[in-house]
Design a protein around this motif. Structure first.
Motif, PDB file in Angstrom:
ATOM      1  N   PRO A  26      10.567  42.586 -95.056  1.00 50.77           N
ATOM      2  CA  PRO A  26       9.474  43.346 -94.431  1.00 50.77           C
ATOM      3  C   PRO A  26       8.075  42.855 -94.744  1.00 50.77           C
ATOM      4  O   PRO A  26       7.133  43.198 -94.032  1.00 50.77           O
ATOM      5  CB  PRO A  26       9.690  44.767 -94.971  1.00 50.77           C
ATOM      6  N   TRP A  27       7.899  42.048 -95.790  1.00 52.94           N
ATOM      7  CA  TRP A  27       6.548  41.572 -96.063  1.00 52.94           C
ATOM      8  C   TRP A  27       6.148  40.400 -95.180  1.00 52.94           C
ATOM      9  O   TRP A  27       4.982  40.037 -95.121  1.00 52.94           O
ATOM     10  CB  TRP A  27       6.390  41.229 -97.538  1.00 52.94           C
ATOM     11  N   VAL A  28       7.106  39.809 -94.481  1.00 54.16           N
ATOM     12  CA  VAL A  28       6.806  38.693 -93.585  1.00 54.16           C
ATOM     13  C   VAL A  28       6.128  39.240 -92.323  1.00 54.16           C
ATOM     14  O   VAL A  28       6.703  40.044 -91.593  1.00 54.16           O
ATOM     15  CB  VAL A  28       8.079  37.917 -93.212  1.00 54.16           C
ATOM     16  N   GLY A  29       4.905  38.833 -92.098  1.00 57.40           N
ATOM     17  CA  GLY A  29       4.165  39.295 -90.937  1.00 57.40           C
ATOM     18  C   GLY A  29       3.543  40.666 -91.091  1.00 57.40           C
ATOM     19  O   GLY A  29       2.968  41.197 -90.133  1.00 57.40           O
ATOM     20  N   HIS A  30       3.643  41.258 -92.283  1.00 53.97           N
ATOM     21  CA  HIS A  30       3.026  42.568 -92.526  1.00 53.97           C
ATOM     22  C   HIS A  30       1.505  42.452 -92.374  1.00 53.97           C
ATOM     23  O   HIS A  30       0.879  41.567 -92.958  1.00 53.97           O
ATOM     24  CB  HIS A  30       3.379  43.057 -93.930  1.00 53.97           C
TER      25      HIS A  30
END
Length: 465
Positions: free
Chosen positions: A412-416
């Protein structure tokens, strides 16, 4: 006061602060350019070169590899990461749990690489011990244990006051918790060893090379590929990846991206055998507490206590320190924490004090990104949990650059996305007010409150946590 204040950090005291290696010899064209020679930049280069030895990779570092937080931190190799609760709220518990699982595994990954690359980082896998010294802290500790167990029943062990004191005799301990997902390291040794490993693999590392701007690729123009611009030349690449963490505000256009939060440390003189017989700490656990303005500490390989905390949290205009020097008031604050925790060390000298900056996003959540249209990527905003998180970031950026659809690229931190910090003076006023409130809450809780101070809850709202 400290015998030495600054000098980048104590972790360089034994061998001296490194002289920067060769700088960029002029314009270069490569496949991947890393801006920043700390953990994130080096781990990314390391995994990319392992995955594809034919890649031409350049690392640009303004001073020397490990000059920033990678060579100044408290040496906590552990599984915490910035933003888990926020990720769970926004993306769901299952995706946050996936992030936590790979963070747990990342601790072992770093250990494995130190063995494989023969990096002597004074690493001892003693876990993470955190203690509570008043009733509100004990309330928060128990809530933390409940939250951890929601991600796995055996993740953390709740300790009585006696059990915690048996591990490390911290004065006034009312309870504690211990997690196996942690290790003590000497951070500068780790970053130096990692820099050696990437150089040996054929990565071009240019030190003394300050990047002033990172420019996106513009398809259909003469500059279709992104560039990192320095006074010594321009590096053009298919991918330019920003790994500048607390120094990000120094890049053109990035002043309000991440706030450079100051954290400071002191280290004692070597302590005698009698002190350790009384105190314990035989497992070399990294040590923390549940104050709002929390501390972090380790027992070093040469039997000192290295202890840190926020001190003066932020300099107006996102300015950073000068080679690790810190304020006398900060040294006094950290000395007072040391004396409260370990009264038997009250007569011990402080040999060294220093400070560094860490990157804080507006929502306190770490991020990784790669924009294929511009060729730009970045990772950071670790909020003080970067030793392990940078390894995960490096492996994630590697997969993104190589176009892999992997477990890591789906985290979930990818592209957050994160909004920018407020302009000055609002930024400075907000941070000063927030930490003044946290310190006030700690003082109030130390006087006998049974529950967390409402002042701290207000500070959390100001912080955007």
């Amino acid at each position: 006061m400290a015998a030495v204040n600054g000098g980048v950090s104590f972790w360089y005291a034994a061998d001296g602060v490194p002289e920067p290696g060769p700088g960029l010899p002029g314009d270069r064209d490569v496949d991947v350019c890393m801006v920043g020679g700390g953990y994130t930049g080096l781990w990314t280069a390391y995994y990319l070169k392992k995955a594809d030895p034919s890649l031409r990779i350049a690392v640009l570092e303004q001073r020397f590899c490990g000059y920033g937080a990678s060579g100044r931190n408290g040496g906590w190799l552990y599984n915490g990461f910035a933003g888990r609760a926020a990720f769970a709220r926004r993306y769901g518990q299952q995706r946050a749990a996936a992030m936590q699982r790979v963070m747990d595994e990342a601790v072992g990954e770093v250990v494995d690489v130190t063995v494989a690359e023969r990096i002597d980082a004074d690493l001892v896998r003693g876990g993470v011990l955190e203690v509570a010294r008043n009733r509100p802290q004990l309330e928060r500790l128990r809530a933390f244990v409940r939250a951890e167990r929601a991600y796995g029943a055996d993740r953390v062990e709740l300790l009585s006051a006696e059990e915690a004191t048996d591990r490390v005799a911290v004065a006034g301990t009312l309870g504690g918790c211990w997690s196996r997902y942690g290790a003590r390291i000497q951070p500068a040794k780790l970053v130096r060893g990692l820099a050696r490993a990437v150089r040996d693999a054929g990565v071009e590392v240019y030190e003394g090379t300050a990047v002033g701007a990172i420019l996106p690729g513009l398809p259909g123009t003469a500059h279709r590929r992104p560039r990192a611009v320095t006074p010594l030349g321009t590096v053009t690449a298919d991918h330019v990846l920003r790994a500048t963490e607390g120094f990000t505000a120094g890049l053109r256009g990035e002043k309000r991206t991440w706030l450079p939060m100051n954290s400071a440390m002191v280290v004692t003189e070597p302590l005698p055998a009698g002190f350790w017989a009384e105190t314990g700490w035989q497992g070399r656990e990294v040590l923390g507490d549940f104050a709002h303005a929390y501390m972090y500490a380790q027992r070093t390989a040469d039997d000192r206590i290295a202890l840190g905390g926020r001190g003066i949290p932020y300099r107006f205009g996102s300015r950073t320190d000068s080679d690790g020097s810190t304020q006398a008031e900060t040294v006094r604050q950290l000395r007072a924490i040391l004396d409260r925790f370990f009264p038997a060390a009250a007569t011990a000298g402080i040999d060294h004090a220093w400070a560094g900056v860490l990157g804080v996003p507006r929502d306190w959540c770490a991020t990784v990104e790669l924009d294929r249209s511009s060729g730009l990527g970045w990772a950071g905003g670790y909020v003080g949990s970067g030793v392990t998180t940078a390894n995960l970031a490096g492996r994630t950026l590697c997969d993104l650059v190589l176009g892999r659809d992997s477990e890591l690229t789906r985290l979930p931190w990818v592209g957050h996305t994160v909004r920018r910090w407020e302009p000055e003076p609002l930024r400075w006023l907000g941070v000063q007010a927030m930490y003044a409130a946290y310190h006030a809450a700690d003082r109030q809780e130390a006087t006998g409150r049974a529950t967390t101070s409402p002042i701290a809850r207000l500070a959390d709202l100001v912080a955007g946590r």
